[in-house]
Design an enzyme around this catalytic site. Sequence first.
Site, PDB file in Angstrom:
ATOM      1  CD  GLU A 112      -2.206   1.552   2.774  1.00 41.32           C
ATOM      2  OE1 GLU A 112      -3.294   2.113   2.916  1.00 41.32           O
ATOM      3  OE2 GLU A 112      -1.476   1.240   3.742  1.00 41.32           O
TER       4      GLU A 112
ATOM      5  CG  HIS B 143      -9.556  -1.559   5.273  1.00 41.75           C
ATOM      6  ND1 HIS B 143      -8.715  -1.715   4.184  1.00 41.75           N
ATOM      7  CD2 HIS B 143      -8.753  -1.197   6.310  1.00 41.75           C
ATOM      8  CE1 HIS B 143      -7.470  -1.472   4.547  1.00 41.75           C
ATOM      9  NE2 HIS B 143      -7.464  -1.172   5.832  1.00 41.75           N
ATOM     10  CG  ASP B 144      -7.832   2.299   4.913  1.00 39.37           C
ATOM     11  OD1 ASP B 144      -8.217   2.120   6.076  1.00 39.37           O
ATOM     12  OD2 ASP B 144      -6.737   1.884   4.479  1.00 39.37           O
TER      13      ASP B 144
HETATM   14  C1  NOJ Z   1      -3.344   1.698   6.355  1.00 35.86           C
HETATM   15  C2  NOJ Z   1      -4.493   0.798   6.681  1.00 35.86           C
HETATM   16  O1  NOJ Z   1      -5.126   0.411   5.512  1.00 35.86           O
HETATM   17  C3  NOJ Z   1      -5.385   1.562   7.634  1.00 35.86           C
HETATM   18  O2  NOJ Z   1      -6.602   0.918   7.843  1.00 35.86           O
HETATM   19  C4  NOJ Z   1      -4.630   1.773   8.929  1.00 35.86           C
HETATM   20  O3  NOJ Z   1      -5.403   2.567   9.807  1.00 35.86           O
HETATM   21  C5  NOJ Z   1      -3.297   2.457   8.684  1.00 35.86           C
HETATM   22  N1  NOJ Z   1      -2.596   1.918   7.556  1.00 35.86           N
HETATM   23  C6  NOJ Z   1      -2.399   2.326   9.872  1.00 35.86           C
HETATM   24  O4  NOJ Z   1      -1.917   1.018   9.968  1.00 35.86           O
END
Ligand code: NOJ
Length: 510
Positions: free
Chosen positions: A270, A333-334
Amino acid sequence: MTQGSDWWKGAVIYQIYPRSYQDTTGDGVGDLPGITRRLDHVADLGADAIWVSPFFRSPMKDYGYDVSDYRDVDPMFGTISDFDALVARAHDLGLKVLIDLVLSHTSDQHPWFAESRASRDNARADWYVWADPKPDGTAPTNWLSIFGGPAWQWDARREQYYLHNFLTAQPDLNFHNPDVQQALLDVARFWLERGVDGFRLDTINFYFHDAQLRDNPPLPPAERRSDTAPAVNPYNHQSHRFDKSQPENLPFLEQLRALMDQYGAAAVGEIGDSERALELLEEYTAGSKRMHMSYVFDFLSGEDLGASRVAEVFEALEAEAPNAWPCWAFSNHDVVRHVSRWNLWDQAARAYATLLMCLRGSVCLYQGEELALPEADIAFEDLRDPYGIEFWPEFKGRDGCRTPMVWDGSATGGFTDGKPWLPVPPEHIARNVEAMAAEQGSILHHYRQAVALRKAHPALRTGSIHEMRADGSVLHFVREDGDARVTIDANLSDAPAGALAPWEVRVTEG
Ligand code: NOJ
């Protein structure tokens, strides 16, 4: 189909958020046996792999992205044997298993951090990013946390600050220390030995910080982008030159890759960087020495995804990251679920699903996307996500995309016999898997067909991409694999365009 250790090229990866997939204990939280029970659904969709969001032991301050034991399953999700059973079932169904490794930071409850914060001279004193205050007592740099406020937290015992790019409960590991790197490689090896097929690597560009602790320069308002942090977040006011995306990351990724190669494993990283995303995508994924795939936020942002925007992103990709292997997603999920983010209904949602399956790279689908679930509206009292609580109501956080999966028409959508940890919206229940599977022509069937279409054409899966152009609402491009050629004409609009009906995506051989 791409076989062997190249299976990930062009693969369709289905993301499961364990808290919200299937509860088997009645505590209102999903668990690993629940995932195992529902894997047939993923196999029926035609996916190649699952990415399981973190299930490790955690105080759950960031819902698992704050790990306190990398080598164990949180009791809320089950046991390590439940995990082994999940992997066995997935493999029986022909599904690869990618687990979500959160290496950049741990929980403040991790024993490494407890030891590190105990004194300035213990064996792990340098495992996290500790720094003295400035002479006036303020933080060592101007770096900001994505979740709000400064990225430094004062610790009274050491009389020093520690770095956290996310919550104060997520201290940042010091990757400049080779022992830290080794400890994390050992974690990866532990899971590879247990039979996983690879990893989704959380915030892969945050591993290293500038060892000289230099201040980030300001970013002029015209250059601020809100794809990795919401517009109201002052995080966007800085150019993140020194707190992340450092060159020292590359040799570490090479070590991680060498380890994965011993097991034929694959990883998707990511990349959260609004300024240099494509440059990093190229650095991280070109060639075969670093990561296999990575995702950036171009199609996960709030920006409308019309034909011209898709063409613009692919043009930039061709110019800045010609050898990269991207992994595309519209939802995860973000971010706000894309049917709500882009206001897509019925035919429109189908058109985007087909389009996604025609793009060059690999693809991630997020649970519930195959049902076209809209973003849930969560009342402030029901919010769980600390990010949303911090910036409410201008930014409502990520709970709206994390509500439980809906399997049948019962009150909790078949997710739990108890009280779900986040409410199940009634409009979701109407779109449950059982109903969609029974309905001919439903969006679920459309997703299955779209995935099958990708699998049926090596050109769509792994071929090169050419001739991309936007003509009004119509996006045109070609995928090629040897002599095989597939032409895609997508009308991303509710009005007819030339020979194309509203929202028609025409995929033709030749
Ligand atoms: C990226 C993740 O996808 C997210 O859900 C998380 O809060 C942050 N990184 C911190 O690990």
